[in-house]
Design an enzyme around this catalytic site. Structure first.
Site, PDB file in Angstrom:
ATOM      1  N   ASN A 310       5.374  -6.232   0.764  1.00  0.00           N
ATOM      2  CA  ASN A 310       4.127  -5.502   0.987  1.00  0.00           C
ATOM      3  C   ASN A 310       3.794  -4.585  -0.184  1.00  0.00           C
ATOM      4  O   ASN A 310       2.633  -4.389  -0.534  1.00  0.00           O
ATOM      5  CB  ASN A 310       4.231  -4.666   2.265  1.00  0.00           C
ATOM      6  N   GLU A 311       4.837  -4.040  -0.795  1.00  0.00           N
ATOM      7  CA  GLU A 311       4.637  -3.098  -1.892  1.00  0.00           C
ATOM      8  C   GLU A 311       4.242  -3.786  -3.199  1.00  0.00           C
ATOM      9  O   GLU A 311       3.309  -3.349  -3.874  1.00  0.00           O
ATOM     10  CB  GLU A 311       5.920  -2.280  -2.124  1.00  0.00           C
ATOM     11  N   SER A 312       4.937  -4.828  -3.574  1.00  0.00           N
ATOM     12  CA  SER A 312       4.738  -5.389  -4.922  1.00  0.00           C
ATOM     13  C   SER A 312       4.573  -6.895  -4.992  1.00  0.00           C
ATOM     14  O   SER A 312       4.394  -7.436  -6.085  1.00  0.00           O
ATOM     15  CB  SER A 312       5.935  -5.009  -5.798  1.00  0.00           C
ATOM     16  N   GLN A 329       7.718   0.010  -5.742  1.00  0.00           N
ATOM     17  CA  GLN A 329       6.514   0.831  -5.920  1.00  0.00           C
ATOM     18  C   GLN A 329       6.723   2.324  -5.640  1.00  0.00           C
ATOM     19  O   GLN A 329       6.005   2.946  -4.848  1.00  0.00           O
ATOM     20  CB  GLN A 329       5.386   0.296  -5.041  1.00  0.00           C
TER      21      GLN A 329
END
Length: 459
Positions: A310-312, A329
């Site tokens: 989800n972050e990167s 992130q």
């Protein structure tokens, strides 16, 4: 002789009074020289997505960044004071509680009597926000609004639509959205999702939201241009001059361009790819790292992988619009405090190791939530938003009769409301505006993806 002495005493008294008055006047002067003596520039602003907010523990916002650039240009530190609304903003400035308004203040003849407009100047106008996907083509002319359903908040947007409707001879189906829980940005989200056809907002807010929702069209204007600017008191001509010179010189500078790009051009969403290889039981190239470090926080490695995705999107070189870097992130300040050396943000193992350390520290902050699964939702939310905004949402939930220790259907509802002025100005909300829909979706997305990973990838 007595007459002579009386005349001398009278002249002496008048001179003394004049000197005293002059001295008092000098004391009350607080223009650029006095501000420089204090060492800091105090700017007044409002919380909003385009002016000032805190994200993951870092002060951000277009107006904030520009005022920081201005303060730096005159050798001063910046201090921000927040007002609740424009009238309070002006009142605080006039009473000396700040040196400058760093907010897009509408330029009016009435205001010019007591304020000097200076520094940043922008041109704003209202636009129709519409979905550019599907069979229906975006409207190109205001006359095409006749017969259309337009949802707007009370105030200037509603007033403008009513006037436009009169100008066109009637026919626009105007829906006034009075619910306290729905903001202008919520309406923009609904347009993006296809739940409503149209809404109206200022062009700068529309441009910012287009970086979250690339499927909206914001080209159709429905109002005349309105000039807006920063402002100082009329007795601060030197500060006004410095602000004007800074703006003229720096509006084409790299720093100014970078701030404009960060808020109004860079996409805020990550384009995601599928699982690396279900057949081989792999989620990503970094599964070994997730398995190694997830043990330190007693998490299923697939849950940590879901967070990283989800972050990167598993891109160790990813850099977000806000400056977060790496596989997990982390914001620069957080990365430093968790042991990542400058220049190592892109090293996958350093990023995962630091993220796990950060998660462990957040975990301690929510020790009052005894259910481990429930606490994990709060950890995710804090990882995304910063802990301060989660505490605000918990306080709001408690105030309005919800369970502050339960995320779904309780605290998550109030993180959404932190973008609403009525709620982020509530006394229990200490950290101001926050765009909560991203955090709301963040927690749900990671949990939902984890369920998929559990089904498809062996432990």
């Amino acid at each position: 002789m007595r007459k002579y002495l009386f005349t001398c005493l009278l002249l002496f008294s008048l001179l003394a009074c004049k000197n005293a008055h002059t001295s008092q006047k000098d004391v009350n002067v607080h223009d650029l020289p006095q501000i420089k003596d204090s060492g800091e520039l105090v700017v007044l602003t409002l919380y909003s997505s385009t002016s000032y907010f805190n994200y993951r523990g870092q002060d951000m916002g277009f107006q904030y960044e520009l005022s920081e650039q201005f303060a730096k240009s005159i050798g001063l530190k910046l201090r921000v004071e927040v007002a609740k609304n424009i009238p309070e903003l002006v009142k605080k400035l006039k009473s000396g509680k700040g040196d400058m308004i760093a907010y897009s203040l509408p330029i009016t003849k009435k205001m010019k009597d007591s304020l000097t407009y200076c520094g940043l100047e922008v041109i704003t106008h209202q636009v129709v926000v519409q979905n550019n996907e599907g069979k229906t083509k975006p409207l190109k002319d205001v006359t095409e609004l006749i017969g259309k359903d337009v949802y707007v908040k009370p105030g200037k947007y509603y007033d403008r639509l009513v006037n436009l409707d009169k100008e066109l001879g009637g026919g626009i189906k105007i829906h006034k959205v009075t619910s306290d829980s729905i903001t202008v940005e919520n309406l923009i989200t609904q347009v993006s999702e296809g739940k409503i056809q149209y809404t109206v907002c200022d062009n700068d807010l529309a441009k910012l939201n287009a970086t979250y929702y690339p499927n909206i069209d914001i080209k159709l204007s429905v109002s005349f241009d309105q000039r807006a600017s920063w402002a100082v008191r009329n007795d601060c001509p030197l500060l006004a001059k410095a602000a004007n010179e800074w703006y003229k010189k720096n509006k084409t500078s790299p720093d100014y361009a970078a701030s404009t790009k960060r808020y109004f051009e860079l996409l805020k969403t990550t384009i995601h790819s599928p699982i690396l290889s279900i057949e081989d039981g792999k989620i990503s190239h970094y599964d070994k790292l997730f398995k190694k470090y997830s043990k330190e926080i007693d998490w299923d490695w697939r849950f940590l992988a879901s967070l990283a995705y989800n972050e990167s999107n598993f891109n160790p070189k990813a850099v977000s619009w806000a400056g977060a870097r790496g596989l997990m992130q982390l914001m620069p300040a957080t990365a430093r405090s968790m042991g990542i050396a400058a220049g190592e943000e892109d090293v996958p193992e350093e990023s995962v190791k630091a993220a796990v350390k950060y998660i462990a520290s957040i975990d301690k902050s929510f020790s009052m939530i005894h259910n481990k699964k429930e606490r994990r939702n709060f950890i995710l939310a804090a990882y995304n938003a910063g802990q301060s905004h989660i505490y605000d949402a918990m306080a709001l939930a408690e105030k309005f009769g919800k369970n502050k220790l339960v995320w779904y259907g309780n605290v998550e509802d109030y993180i959404l409301l932190e973008s609403n002025e009525e709620y982020f100005t509530d006394p229990v909300c200490k950290n101001g505006y926050f765009r909560g829909i991203e955090t709301y979706n963040f927690v749900r997305d990671i949990n939902d993806r984890y369920k998929v990973y559990k089904k498809k990838i062996k432990h």
